[in-house]
Motif scaffolding. Structure first.
Motif, mmCIF file in Angstrom:
data_model
loop_
_atom_site.group_PDB
_atom_site.id
_atom_site.type_symbol
_atom_site.label_atom_id
_atom_site.label_comp_id
_atom_site.label_asym_id
_atom_site.label_seq_id
_atom_site.Cartn_x
_atom_site.Cartn_y
_atom_site.Cartn_z
ATOM 1 N N LEU A 280 0.841 -1.193 0.000
ATOM 2 C CA LEU A 280 0.000 0.000 0.000
ATOM 3 C C LEU A 280 0.880 1.249 0.000
ATOM 4 C CD1 LEU A 280 -2.830 -0.660 2.626
ATOM 5 C CD2 LEU A 280 -3.143 -0.162 0.202
ATOM 6 N N PRO A 281 0.815 2.086 -1.023
ATOM 7 C CA PRO A 281 1.566 3.342 -0.980
ATOM 8 C C PRO A 281 1.123 4.185 0.223
ATOM 9 C CG PRO A 281 0.758 2.913 -3.192
ATOM 10 C CD PRO A 281 0.097 1.908 -2.291
ATOM 11 N N LEU A 282 2.093 4.676 0.979
ATOM 12 C CA LEU A 282 1.822 5.510 2.151
ATOM 13 C C LEU A 282 2.727 6.723 2.100
ATOM 14 C CD1 LEU A 282 0.918 6.304 5.034
ATOM 15 C CD2 LEU A 282 2.538 4.589 5.915
ATOM 16 N N VAL A 283 2.124 7.922 2.142
ATOM 17 C CA VAL A 283 2.910 9.148 2.133
ATOM 18 C C VAL A 283 2.486 10.028 3.298
ATOM 19 C CG1 VAL A 283 3.147 9.018 -0.375
ATOM 20 C CG2 VAL A 283 1.358 10.463 0.600
ATOM 21 N N PHE A 284 3.444 10.822 3.798
ATOM 22 C CA PHE A 284 3.171 11.768 4.871
ATOM 23 C C PHE A 284 3.276 13.184 4.328
ATOM 24 C CE2 PHE A 284 4.060 7.966 7.212
ATOM 25 C CZ PHE A 284 3.288 8.068 8.368
ATOM 26 N N ALA A 285 2.314 14.033 4.713
ATOM 27 C CA ALA A 285 2.260 15.400 4.214
ATOM 28 C C ALA A 285 1.996 16.355 5.381
ATOM 29 C CB ALA A 285 1.162 15.539 3.163
ATOM 30 N N PRO A 286 2.322 17.643 5.209
ATOM 31 C CA PRO A 286 2.077 18.618 6.287
ATOM 32 C C PRO A 286 0.603 18.711 6.654
ATOM 33 C CG PRO A 286 3.506 19.545 4.582
ATOM 34 C CD PRO A 286 2.979 18.259 4.036
ATOM 35 N N ALA A 287 0.335 19.146 7.884
ATOM 36 C CA ALA A 287 -1.031 19.194 8.399
ATOM 37 C C ALA A 287 -1.954 20.039 7.526
ATOM 38 C CB ALA A 287 -1.024 19.729 9.831
ATOM 39 N N HIS A 288 -1.476 21.212 7.060
ATOM 40 C CA HIS A 288 -2.362 22.086 6.286
ATOM 41 C C HIS A 288 -2.713 21.475 4.938
ATOM 42 C CE1 HIS A 288 1.576 23.227 4.589
ATOM 43 N NE2 HIS A 288 0.909 23.578 3.517
ATOM 44 N N VAL A 289 -1.848 20.626 4.410
ATOM 45 C CA VAL A 289 -2.126 19.954 3.137
ATOM 46 C C VAL A 289 -3.178 18.863 3.337
ATOM 47 C CG1 VAL A 289 -1.144 18.505 1.315
ATOM 48 C CG2 VAL A 289 0.132 20.482 2.163
ATOM 49 N N VAL A 290 -2.994 18.073 4.382
ATOM 50 C CA VAL A 290 -3.940 16.981 4.657
ATOM 51 C C VAL A 290 -5.335 17.528 4.944
ATOM 52 C CG1 VAL A 290 -4.493 15.136 6.294
ATOM 53 C CG2 VAL A 290 -2.150 15.406 5.467
ATOM 54 N N SER A 291 -5.413 18.601 5.744
ATOM 55 C CA SER A 291 -6.726 19.133 6.126
ATOM 56 C C SER A 291 -7.459 19.783 4.956
ATOM 57 C CB SER A 291 -6.561 20.155 7.254
ATOM 58 O OG SER A 291 -5.766 21.253 6.834
ATOM 59 N N ALA A 292 -6.746 20.108 3.875
ATOM 60 C CA ALA A 292 -7.381 20.754 2.717
ATOM 61 C C ALA A 292 -8.026 19.748 1.765
ATOM 62 C CB ALA A 292 -6.353 21.587 1.958
ATOM 63 N N ILE A 293 -7.758 18.465 1.933
ATOM 64 C CA ILE A 293 -8.333 17.449 1.039
ATOM 65 C C ILE A 293 -9.815 17.273 1.346
ATOM 66 C CG2 ILE A 293 -8.239 15.025 0.344
ATOM 67 C CD1 ILE A 293 -5.272 15.048 1.061
ATOM 68 N N ARG A 294 -10.635 17.243 0.305
ATOM 69 C CA ARG A 294 -12.083 17.128 0.469
ATOM 70 C C ARG A 294 -12.546 15.673 0.307
ATOM 71 N NH1 ARG A 294 -11.216 21.202 -3.040
ATOM 72 N NH2 ARG A 294 -12.026 19.984 -4.781
ATOM 73 N N ARG A 295 -13.585 15.340 1.030
ATOM 74 C CA ARG A 295 -14.139 13.997 0.966
ATOM 75 C C ARG A 295 -14.565 13.652 -0.463
ATOM 76 N NH1 ARG A 295 -15.698 11.012 5.042
ATOM 77 N NH2 ARG A 295 -15.710 12.825 6.427
#
Length: 596
Positions: A280-295
């Motif tokens: 499973l590809p797993l990547v880590f990103a900054p908090a502001h990037v993750v919170s901007a993703i829409r459902r």
């Protein structure tokens, strides 16, 4: 490398709010200073208000000027954004790979934790003078958490179940640390949080897993599982906190994961080990990037080489291309694995290992780097001599007939270990904990009964570091130096004379030689930095001077895992490469093509 680059370009969109914001966002990721000029006025391209004040309209021509490190690369990226009409296709999010690969799917969001969902009015947060009652609640909560853990372990295959076994010990130690806090009048949840914080274990995903389990019981809420998030079709999990328990509960419809964080809990985490084992590809990103993703928005993750990026809501044209690249990547991966088994090369290609459960491909020529601090992460106390010896022996048996190079615990700086606190890195930190240092050397001595176990000294600074390690060994284990700083590179001849072999850690060395912070390397992507001629000159010098003393050189940093750069390293005279397990096949194929 040019210090200044300039380009005139016609705007495909006016520099109003959205396009200007995208331009500033991309410019801010570049190390070069960037200026945008229009009708005699100029603005710092990294400052949104200055860009907006230019008032540049669609069809007008602006001049982009970049100065400093990687100026040409910065202009290339900005030009691409403008030429594509400020489409998100040209503005991927930069992330850090913990489990490389490619994935396409719709976002399923998990952006809250048990603690976030629990208001202070819920049971467990209130301060109570009824200490006996609080003590009973804590005992019951930990007991239930242990029972749920045992049921989980019973359902998992042995390699994954082993990763969860330390959780039982962590739960017991956390309970013992929590109970005294109740006597001070703390609430059950506060007592638990204080116990975890005082243990300095916040960076371990196993400890976070334990905390989430116990908090849920104390607060009377259910743990959110990925099964509740699944929608139709292929999915990408987007999580604020990724725990091992959450990952093992993922349905088959999940193709990849984006989690909040940096390289601290990234590649080192138990969740990452599980993800790599499951493909499973797993990547880590900054908090502001993750919170901007829409459902439910479409996500494309591409993390196949030294770069790691993902796109949110790409165009239909981009998505079609991404699907084609994904299919081609899978086919190439299968071909590489088949070819790698048949390739014979003068240059050894070994594995970097951070877990007993990593799948070392049959084509690997041994283990070039055992990240011992990762083997024993997620715990509150240092591993004992016998425990270490059994782990090192198991790794050596798995690559019988080939070397197994064990790096001494490497911690400090941005890689803290709860049971190895203090200042400095490498030998500085090890010598501050002689009981840990000596136990590890004894464990390596024991493991040599089962294979060709060798020792690697992290962040080696001088010949004295190597001699001190050799003096602490009872066996004749070969001792090598890991060169990770410019100072060590300058002292390579003296270090090589007392070492049995030399390894080069290009990630830290790039930071030292180029004067670039590790965080910049992390988020800007490593490829441009690793290709910098200044770094390659230092690597070439290390190889030449080490060879002059009769010592072989291995490169075990990110540079070695890029097929094209692997060929260049071999051309520089490097004797061996040590790369992530999933990159061994592609590197061997690249070297095989070079030899034909």
């Amino acid at each position: 490398m040019t210090d200044e680059e300039a380009i005139d370009i016609e705007l495909s969109e006016p520099l109003h709010a959205r396009p200007a914001s995208m331009l500033v966002r991309l410019a801010s990721r570049q190390t070069a200073a960037i200026e945008i000029a229009f009708e005699g006025r100029s603005a710092n391209a990294k400052k949104i208000l200055e860009v907006l004040k230019l008032g540049a309209i669609r069809g007008s021509t602006v001049r982009l000027v970049a100065r400093g490190e990687h100026a040409a690369l910065a202009l290339e990226r900005l030009s691409d954004l403008i030429h594509h009409g400020f489409s998100t296709d040209a503005l991927p999010e930069i992330a850090t790979a913990a489990a490389p690969g490619m994935a396409i799917g719709r976002a399923s969001l998990l952006l809250s934790t048990v603690a976030d969902a629990a208001p202070e009015s819920m049971p467990g947060y209130s301060i109570s003078d009824d200490i006996p009652s609080s003590r009973r609640r804590v005992h019951a909560a930990f007991g239930r958490a242990q029972s749920e853990l045992h049921r989980l372990i019973a359902r998992l295959p042995p390699p994954e179940a082993q990763l969860f076994e330390p959780l039982s010990v962590i739960l017991m130690e956390l309970m013992n640390a929590t109970l005294p806090n109740l006597e001070a009048g703390m609430s059950a949840v506060l007592a638990l949080d204080v116990a975890a914080a005082s243990a300095g274990t916040a960076r371990s995903d196993l400890v976070r897993d334990a905390l989430e389990r116990v908090r849920a019981v104390l607060l009377g809420v259910d743990l959110v599982t990925a099964e509740l998030l699944a929608g139709e079709g292929d999915r990408i999990l987007v999580a604020r906190v990724l725990t091992p328990s959450l990952l093992v509960g993922l349905p088959r419809s999940f193709r990849g994961i984006i989690a909040e964080g940096d390289t601290g809990p990234g590649y080192t985490s138990h969740a990452a080990i599980l993800a790599r084992g499951r493909g499973l590809p797993l990547v880590f990103a900054p908090a502001h990037v993750v919170s901007a993703i829409r459902r439910d928005e479409t996500i494309v993750i591409e993390s196949t080489e030294t770069s790691c990026q993902f796109w949110s809501s790409p165009s239909a044209e981009f998505l079609q291309g991404a699907r084609a690249r994904h299919d081609a990547w899978l086919a190439q991966k299968r071909r590489d694995e088949e070819l790698a088994r048949a390739i014979r090369s003068d240059t050894a290609v070994r594995a970097n290992v951070g877990s007993l459960d990593e799948r070392i491909p049959p084509s690997a020529d041994g283990i070039g780097l055992v990240r011992t601090e990762l083997l024993f992460s997620g715990r509150l106390s240092p591993p004992g001599e016998m425990e270490q010896a059994s782990v090192y022996a198991a790794l050596a048996k798995g690559v019988a007939g080939n070397p197994c190079i064990v790096r001494l615990f490497d911690a400090g700086g941005d890689k803290p270990i709860p049971w190895l606190p203090g200042e400095g890195r490498g030998m500085d930190l090890l010598l501050a904990h002689p009981h840990v240092f000596e136990a590890q050397l004894r464990a390596i001595d024991r493991a040599r009964e089962h294979g060709d176990v060798q020792v690697l000294v992290p962040m080696a600074r001088s010949a004295e570091d190597i001699e001190r390690v050799r003096a602490g060994l009872a066996s004749d284990a070969p001792v090598g130096a890991l060169i990770e700083t410019r100072e060590a590179a300058d002292a390579i001849e003296a270090i090589a004379r007392v070492s049995d072999f030399i390894s080069v850690g290009t990630n830290d060395l790039a930071s030292s030689v180029l004067g670039v912070d590790r965080a910049v390397l992390r988020w800007e992507g490593t490829e441009a930095f690793l290709r910098d001629e200044r770094l390659l000159v230092v690597v070439r010098t290390i190889v030449e001077r080490a060879h002059a003393t009769g010592r072989k050189v291995t490169v075990c940093g990110e540079l070695a895992g890029h097929p094209e750069m692997a060929r260049e390293l071999v051309a520089l005279g490097v004797d061996a490469l040590s790369v992530a397990c999933e990159r061994i096949a592609s590197v061997k194929v690249a070297l095989g093509a070079r030899n034909r």
